[in-house]
Design a protein around this motif. Structure first.
Motif, short mmCIF file in Angstrom:
data_model
loop_
_atom_site.label_atom_id
_atom_site.label_comp_id
_atom_site.label_asym_id
_atom_site.label_seq_id
_atom_site.Cartn_x
_atom_site.Cartn_y
_atom_site.Cartn_z
N VAL A 77 0.60 -0.95 0.21
CA VAL A 77 0.18 0.26 0.08
C VAL A 77 0.69 1.21 0.30
O VAL A 77 2.40 1.09 1.33
CB VAL A 77 -1.18 0.20 1.25
CG1 VAL A 77 -1.83 -1.15 0.13
CG2 VAL A 77 -0.07 -0.07 2.52
N PRO A 91 0.60 7.38 3.22
CA PRO A 91 -0.41 8.96 2.86
C PRO A 91 0.47 10.17 1.96
O PRO A 91 2.08 9.87 2.91
CB PRO A 91 -1.34 8.43 4.10
CG PRO A 91 -0.24 7.58 5.11
CD PRO A 91 0.75 6.76 4.25
N ARG A 111 -4.60 2.09 8.96
CA ARG A 111 -5.06 2.66 7.55
C ARG A 111 -4.61 1.60 6.46
O ARG A 111 -5.90 1.61 5.70
CB ARG A 111 -4.21 4.06 7.52
CG ARG A 111 -5.01 4.57 5.96
CD ARG A 111 -3.81 5.83 5.89
NE ARG A 111 -2.63 5.88 5.56
CZ ARG A 111 -1.89 4.47 4.98
NH1 ARG A 111 -2.42 4.13 3.74
NH2 ARG A 111 -0.89 3.64 5.28
N ARG A 158 -6.94 -1.34 5.78
CA ARG A 158 -8.02 -0.64 5.30
C ARG A 158 -8.37 -0.18 3.93
O ARG A 158 -8.79 -0.67 3.39
CB ARG A 158 -8.47 0.39 6.56
CG ARG A 158 -9.55 -0.25 6.83
CD ARG A 158 -10.46 0.94 8.61
NE ARG A 158 -10.49 0.75 9.76
CZ ARG A 158 -10.59 1.52 10.80
NH1 ARG A 158 -10.86 2.27 10.91
NH2 ARG A 158 -11.03 0.69 11.90
N GLU A 159 -6.89 0.23 3.49
CA GLU A 159 -6.63 0.58 2.05
C GLU A 159 -6.81 -0.55 0.82
O GLU A 159 -7.29 -0.76 0.26
CB GLU A 159 -5.78 1.85 2.13
CG GLU A 159 -5.07 2.32 0.45
CD GLU A 159 -4.02 2.38 0.09
OE1 GLU A 159 -3.10 2.46 -0.54
OE2 GLU A 159 -3.31 3.77 1.42
N THR A 187 -9.22 -1.76 -1.79
CA THR A 187 -8.42 -1.18 -3.18
C THR A 187 -8.82 -2.27 -4.12
O THR A 187 -8.92 -3.71 -4.09
CB THR A 187 -7.33 -1.02 -3.29
OG1 THR A 187 -6.90 -0.39 -2.57
CG2 THR A 187 -6.33 -0.91 -4.81
#
Length: 194
Positions: free
Chosen positions: A88, A91, A109, A112-113, A117
């Motif tokens: 991932v 950010p 995060r 969850r990303e 996706t």
């Protein structure tokens, strides 16, 4: 296309750093099951794998940040253990964070990303490709350093005493470098007396 949430019983998100790894186990609907941190070394990698097996014992996936840098060792370890790993993106950080960011939040995060996706990124394998990248980067760095040193030498020649400037003028760069490498302190011709 099938989403990751339909394929796994949980995702372990990992926020990677040079010395530490923060991990969070997240359910397919994004609920945090557990979190932990460990050192970024072989012992820490095994601790994270044990953590994952405890909190997501079935089908699981790892969502790692920085698989080409701080997460490279963990990604290799997990791949060798037969674990599914996706990458991932880190950010984008605002200029001022206001103290609201933690590594554990980044780990959640990341998980969850990965769940949200559609197109998962699979980390590149290390080996010959990585060795070639390191070789090319090292060569480029050496060429830049050599160019900077030659430019500095040329600038010094411009402001050198006339006698030395005459010696060096007209020489090729390679010859100037060789000539200057042989130079030693020259005694002052005019001594100042108090």
């Amino acid at each position: 296309m099938t989403m990751l949430a339909e394929q796994v019983d949980g995702v372990i998100g990992v926020d990677t750093h040079r010395d530490t790894l923060a991990a969070a186990a997240v359910s397919p609907i994004g609920a945090v099951l557990a979190s932990t941190d460990s050192p970024a070394n072989a012992r820490g990698y095994q601790q994270l794998l044990d953590f994952a097996r405890q909190h997501v014992p079935g089908r699981r996936c790892w969502a790692l940040e920085g698989t080409g840098s701080y997460g490279a060792g963990l990604a290799s370890f997990l791949d060798a253990a037969g674990e599914r790993v996706v990458e991932v993106c880190r950010p984008k950080r605002p200029a001022i964070r206001g103290g609201r960011k933690t590594d554990m939040l980044d780990a959640v995060r990341a998980a969850r990303e990965a769940l949200a996706t559609e197109h998962l990124i699979h980390p590149r394998r290390r080996g010959e490709r990585e060795a070639l990248r390191v070789l090319l980067a090292t060569r480029q760095s050496a060429v830049l350093a050599s160019t900077a040193a030659i430019n500095l030498l040329k600038a010094l020649v411009v402001s050198a005493p006339d006698e030395l400037r005459v010696e060096l003028r007209g020489m090729k760069s390679k010859d100037q470098v060789a000539h200057c490498a042989k130079l030693r302190d020259r005694p002052t011709q005019v001594l100042l007396r108090s």
